[in-house]
Design an enzyme around this catalytic site. Sequence first.
Site, PDB file in Angstrom:
ATOM      1  N   HIS A 171       0.857  -1.354  -0.213  1.00  0.00           N
ATOM      2  CA  HIS A 171       0.015  -0.043   0.000  1.00  0.00           C
ATOM      3  C   HIS A 171       0.843   1.256  -0.038  1.00  0.00           C
ATOM      4  O   HIS A 171       0.453   2.300   0.388  1.00  0.00           O
ATOM      5  CB  HIS A 171      -0.990   0.106   1.233  1.00  0.00           C
ATOM      6  CG  HIS A 171      -1.688  -1.351   1.467  1.00  0.00           C
ATOM      7  ND1 HIS A 171      -2.900  -1.528   0.832  1.00  0.00           N
ATOM      8  CD2 HIS A 171      -1.322  -2.180   2.234  1.00  0.00           C
ATOM      9  CE1 HIS A 171      -3.377  -2.921   1.296  1.00  0.00           C
ATOM     10  NE2 HIS A 171      -2.349  -3.267   1.953  1.00  0.00           N
ATOM     11  N   SER A 293      15.622  21.498 -16.100  1.00  0.00           N
ATOM     12  CA  SER A 293      14.399  22.156 -16.477  1.00  0.00           C
ATOM     13  C   SER A 293      14.913  23.499 -17.415  1.00  0.00           C
ATOM     14  O   SER A 293      15.827  24.032 -17.024  1.00  0.00           O
ATOM     15  CB  SER A 293      13.572  22.711 -15.427  1.00  0.00           C
ATOM     16  OG  SER A 293      12.657  23.660 -15.334  1.00  0.00           O
ATOM     17  N   LYS A 299      16.415  21.658 -11.128  1.00  0.00           N
ATOM     18  CA  LYS A 299      15.833  20.453 -11.431  1.00  0.00           C
ATOM     19  C   LYS A 299      16.777  19.453 -12.016  1.00  0.00           C
ATOM     20  O   LYS A 299      17.800  19.721 -12.827  1.00  0.00           O
ATOM     21  CB  LYS A 299      14.848  20.548 -12.241  1.00  0.00           C
ATOM     22  CG  LYS A 299      13.534  21.355 -11.683  1.00  0.00           C
ATOM     23  CD  LYS A 299      12.825  20.484 -10.812  1.00  0.00           C
ATOM     24  CE  LYS A 299      11.595  20.042 -11.598  1.00  0.00           C
ATOM     25  NZ  LYS A 299      10.739  19.363 -10.746  1.00  0.00           N
ATOM     26  N   GLU A 306      10.411   8.158 -16.888  1.00  0.00           N
ATOM     27  CA  GLU A 306       9.048   8.731 -17.313  1.00  0.00           C
ATOM     28  C   GLU A 306       8.503   8.202 -18.621  1.00  0.00           C
ATOM     29  O   GLU A 306       7.307   7.965 -18.685  1.00  0.00           O
ATOM     30  CB  GLU A 306       8.872  10.284 -16.889  1.00  0.00           C
ATOM     31  CG  GLU A 306       9.123  10.518 -15.683  1.00  0.00           C
ATOM     32  CD  GLU A 306       9.422  12.189 -15.681  1.00  0.00           C
ATOM     33  OE1 GLU A 306       8.168  13.006 -15.661  1.00  0.00           O
ATOM     34  OE2 GLU A 306      10.327  12.840 -15.296  1.00  0.00           O
TER      35      GLU A 306
END
Length: 480
Positions: A171, A293, A299, A306
């Site tokens: 979970h 970024s 970043k 992804e």
Amino acid sequence: MGAKRRTKKPSRTKSTGKAWAGRFTAKADPRAEAYAASLDLDIRLLPYDLVASQAHVEMLGRRKIISRAEAKKIQDSLKRIMREWERNKISPRPGDEDVHMLVERRLSELIGPVAGKMHTARSRNDQVVTDLKLYLQDECRTLIDGLRAVQRSLVKQAERHVGWLMPGYTHLQTAQPVWLSHWLLAHLKAFQRDEARFEQLLTGALDELPLGAAALAGTSHPIDRRATACLLGFSRISENSLDTVGDRDFCLEFLAALALCGVHFSRLAEELVLFSSHEFGFLTCDQGFATGSSIMPQKRNPDIAELIRGRSGRLFGNLMALLTVLKGLPLAYNRDLQEDKAAVFEAADTVVHTLIVLPPLLDTLQFHRERLEQACQLGFPTATEAADHLARQGVPFREAHAAVGRAVTWAAGQKKGLEEITLEKWRYFHPAFKPGVLADVKLSQAVTSKKSWGSTAPNQVRAALGRERKRLFPGKRVNK
Ligand code: ARG
């Protein structure tokens, strides 16, 4: 001589330029022609089409359906077309509807009307399924190699991090500590199953020759399908001609296997994204597999992970697309079936591409031991050990569970970990606690105490590593 006859008679010279010209008097509308053409996609089947035609013509010659000399002439030219393909010298013409027509057109340019004998006793309907199976055999081998490379990367990382702890989750809540190697090998298992699915395809549906089903009913020519199968390396021949030309189950099986790869890629990628976040800080993706970024200077984003996660969408989409094409389709061949290739090629390319980027991404991951161990201190991951301790003293597990639950509630209120609870306090929650509980709730102990086969116990993980190394690096010694 009488007056000129005005009635039209079948013309041998005026043709629509198509293989089916005899039946047609008008040319195809160019818009329809463009809509129906599949050459852009199926051109990649060309080498398989040539190999299949070689075998077919060889069989026709042996069975004297065409003369040996004709067979030889056709085969020599097919070889020449193969060389043209290898040298990138194939130039499609506007009328080439698909790869099969392109080959036949080129063949007739080379040897004239005898080229037309190649299509004796076959149809594009059984031809295209044969080409596709041959192509998929190669694709399966490429995928198996790629999946093994991913597994090798996971083994190497697992070997490098023997003894490192991390929290295991259920979970997404801290559950029990495990070895980092155990987590890496967990992902490996999924890819091993993927590998097995492509192996099964190779010995299953892809090992059955469709050629010889002809258009749908078989052929009146005395062909020898077993000989063709043998020449092409198929072990079996399909049993029902009507089924053979309409069957695309093997494409669906292939797409389903790719979709499962997508599930596994996305689950691994998701954990990489999550664990590389500042909040977790378990790992860092190498700069070569991350991006910055354009606005936020701080970043370093895990874009490749992804995209791996995101691209699984295409795999599920392509499986769904072909399922929908096939649903309710009457027997046998329908042109709808041409849509199989768009789905199969896109899905295969997506996975092959992912399998190129994933191994180096995994090889260059950096894990952070301190953060992993810090995370193990939170969320009482050894509570089950305390309950198991009581159960070993003969306390029913449910009663033990309740006692430890109370201890956890107390410790949470005190902002203490389970390792900080004194024996006296443990005994307050249940009199059956023995001094051993103090060791049992230690993190390292929680891992070493495991006894079951396949568990995260050090000896189990080491044994698993040994098995995987042997399977994935055959002939290489363990580099300890
Ligand atoms: N390009 C076609 C396909 O991929 C080949 C078979 C065409 N057969 C036919 N009867 N029109 O399905």
